[in-house]
Design a protein around this motif. Structure first.
Motif: not given
Length: 352
Positions: A228-233, A241-244, A264-268
Motif C-alpha cells: 500500500h506504501k513504498f519507502v525508498n530507503t 517519514a516511516a518512523k513508528d 528499527l526506528w520504523s517499528v512501533k
C-alpha cells in the motif's frame, strides 16, 4: 521390503564453490513410508548459492559436504511408493521442501515445529541416521518420507508452486505466527525472491503493507504485488517519514550494508522485527531503538508440515503467485551465477 537401489542422475558441485556438473549417485533404499518423486521443476533459492560457496560457514552454519546436489523447492510426480505409504499415490503431483524427514515423535514435531527436530534431515545435504548424505532437487528424481511430501493444489502451476516450498513458507509462517491481519501494518524489507511473496501474503491476510527497498525502480511492481506504501530507503526523508508506523517488520533482504537504524526506528513501540534473510556477515544492530521502544528481534525458518499445507491452499485460493524465470535443469550454473548477482525477477525455476 524396500525396493532395489537405482541410480539418480543430477547436477552437483564436486567441491566448495566449484562448477556444477552432471553427477550420479545411488540413493538410500526406498523405505516402507518413503516415496520417490520424478522431478519436473525445482526452484533455485539463494541458500543454494550460499551452500555451494560455503558463504555461511564462518557464521556457524553446518559445513556442507561435497559432492553436493543442491535444490529444495521441488515439484514432481510420485513414481515409486513404499509398502506403507498412504498419504499420496503414484502419479500424484506433489512438492517437497527443505526437510525430508524427522523423528515425528518429539515435542517439537508434535508442536508442528518439525524443522527444529534434532533428527531432521535436510532435503539437500542432510545427514541420515546411517551417516549418508541427502542429495537435493537439481536432479531427475529424489526420495523422501511421505510425511514431508505435499499435494500441490490444482490452481497452482508446477513452476509457480516450486518456490512456495521454501520461499513461500519462509514468509508465510512468521506472518501467521505473529497474528498478521486486519488492523496490523507489515513492513517488508527487500523486494526479491522472498519479499515479492511476502507482499502478496501480507496483503491477502488483510494487513496494511509497506515495502522497503533501496531500488526506486521496484516501486510500481511492489504496489502491484500488494504494497500500500513504498519507502525508498536510499532517501533519508522517506525513511524518516516511516518512523513508528510498523507493527511487524519482516526482513527478507540479506545485504550487509542495510540501513538498520532506519528500519528499527520504523517499528512501533512493542513491535517485532523478524529476520528471514540470511546474510554472510554479522548484522550491526543499534540497541537504542530496541530498548526505548520495547522492540523484539527474532528469526524464523520455514514452518511445520501443517503450515506447508495451509500455505499452499491459501496461495491457491487467494492467487498468491511466484514471479519466476524458467531455465532447463542443465543451465543450473547460469541460474546460480545470476542469483549471486541478484539478477533475477524474482525466482529461477529449473525444469526437466
Amino acid at each position: 521390503m524396500s525396493s532395489p537401489v537405482s541410480t539418480i542422475h543430477g547436477y552437483a558441485a564436486l567441491e566448495k564453490n566449484g562448477e556444477i556438473v552432471a553427477w550420479s549417485y545411488e540413493p538410500r533404499p526406498l523405505g516402507p513410508t518413503d516415496v520417490e518423486i520424478s522431478i519436473t521443476h525445482c526452484g533455485v533459492c539463494a541458500s543454494d548459492a550460499h551452500a555451494i560457496s560455503g558463504g555461511w560457514d564462518k557464521l556457524g552454519m553446518p559445513i556442507n559436504s561435497f559432492p553436493l546436489i543442491a535444490g529444495h523447492e521441488i515439484v514432481g510426480v510420485v513414481s515409486k511408493a513404499g509398502s506403507e505409504v498412504s498419504k499420496v499415490s503414484i502419479g500424484q503431483r506433489v512438492g517437497l521442501g527443505c526437510i525430508s524427514r524427522t523423528c515425528l515423535r518429539c515435542d517439537l514435531c508434535a508442536a508442528d515445529k518439525e524443522f527444529a527436530c534434532p533428527e531432521r534431515v535436510f532435503t539437500s545435504n542432510g545427514v541420515y541416521e546411517d551417516g549418508r548424505f541427502a542429495q537435493g532437487g537439481f536432479a531427475e528424481a529424489i526420495r523422501a518420507g511421505e510425511d514431508f511430501v505435499y499435494v500441490i493444489p490444482e490452481a497452482l502451476s508446477s513452476e509457480h508452486a516450486a518456490p512456495m516450498l521454501c520461499g513461500g513458507i519462509t514468509v508465510y509462517a512468521p506472518l501467521v505466527n505473529h497474528g498478521v491481519g486486519p488492523g496490523k501494518t507489515v513492513g517488508v524489507v527487500g523486494i526479491g525472491g522472498l519479499g515479492h511473496l511476502a507482499l502478496q501474503f501480507a496483503n491477502k491476510l488483510g494487513a496494511g503493507v509497506v515495502a522497503f527497498s533501496t531500488s526506486e525502480t521496484k516501486r510500481e511492481e511492489a504496489i502491484r504485488l500488494g504494497a500500500h506504501k513504498f519507502v525508498n530507503t536510499s532517501d533519508s526523508a522517506q525513511l524518516q517519514a516511516a518512523k513508528d508506523t510498523i507493527d511487524l517488520l519482516l526482513v527478507t533482504a540479506n545485504a550487509s550494508n542495510m540501513p538498520w537504524d532506519g528500519y528499527l526506528w520504523s517499528v512501533k513501540r512493542g513491535g517485532k522485527v523478524v529476520i528471514v534473510g540470511l546474510p554472510e556477515e554479522h548484522i550491526p544492530v543499534n540497541v537504542i531503538p530496541v530498548l526505548l521502544n520495547d522492540i523484539s528481534i527474532m528469526g524464523s525458518v520455514i514452518g511445520g508440515r501443517q503450515q506447508h499445507h495451509d500455505m499452499l491452499e491459501f496461495a491457491a485460493k487467494h492467487g498468491v503467485q511466484s514471479v519466476v524465470e524458467m531455465l532447463p535443469m542443465n543451465q543450473v550454473n547460469d541460474a546460480i551465477e545470476r542469483v549471486r548477482r541478484n539478477d533475477v525477477r524474482y525466482r529461477f525455476v529449473l525444469h526437466n
